[in-house]
Write a protein that holds these residues in place. Sequence first.
Motif, PDB file in Angstrom:
ATOM      1  N   HIS A  95      38.008  46.957  44.168  1.00 30.60           N
ATOM      2  CA  HIS A  95      39.211  47.699  44.566  1.00 30.60           C
ATOM      3  C   HIS A  95      39.693  48.609  43.441  1.00 30.60           C
ATOM      4  CE1 HIS A  95      39.604  45.879  48.450  1.00 30.60           C
ATOM      5  NE2 HIS A  95      39.663  44.663  47.941  1.00 30.60           N
ATOM      6  N   GLU A 110      37.411  51.584  43.483  1.00 31.18           N
ATOM      7  CA  GLU A 110      37.737  52.438  44.627  1.00 31.18           C
ATOM      8  C   GLU A 110      39.043  53.187  44.415  1.00 31.18           C
ATOM      9  OE1 GLU A 110      37.728  49.795  47.982  1.00 31.18           O
ATOM     10  OE2 GLU A 110      35.580  50.077  48.314  1.00 31.18           O
ATOM     11  N   SER A 135      36.066  41.264  44.028  1.00 34.45           N
ATOM     12  CA  SER A 135      36.890  42.113  44.900  1.00 34.45           C
ATOM     13  C   SER A 135      37.887  42.931  44.092  1.00 34.45           C
ATOM     14  CB  SER A 135      37.633  41.257  45.920  1.00 34.45           C
ATOM     15  OG  SER A 135      36.731  40.615  46.770  1.00 34.45           O
TER      16      SER A 135
END
Length: 146
Positions: free
Chosen positions: A97, A100, A93
Amino acid sequence: MTPPARSRTGRGRTCRRSRIARRTRGPLFLTDRKAPAGTPTLDVCPETGRARLSYRRAEEICEESTRLLADPLASPEDIMDLGGWTLHRLRHSGLTHGAEGGTSTPMLLARSRHASVRSLERYARPGVDAVARYVAERDMAARRCR
């Protein structure tokens, strides 16, 4: 260090305070006891003198602590039957992130300690919304209209 996410119960803040206790460096997951003599310096918290937990024990604590978070619709009575989040999932994760958010590939490689971009591909998969936001921010026609 970013502040903890606040839950309605305040549980996230309490968990962070008890686990991290305002430490800004050293291992995150620590044992309850002081490190024995001969423990490598990087495995000892410089502020508390406590040793780093083994990966296995840190994984157990993380999984147990996140069971209800991983399945918020489950009842507390069913907690033993639930599976929580793993440290590997949290790592995945974090890399997603970062990708992103526009973190560069060399930085993602350094954070993940991967040697090749191919091995990083499975972790850094930006979602549809992140890709759309990226394209919109770089669209020259849209910029002229602003």
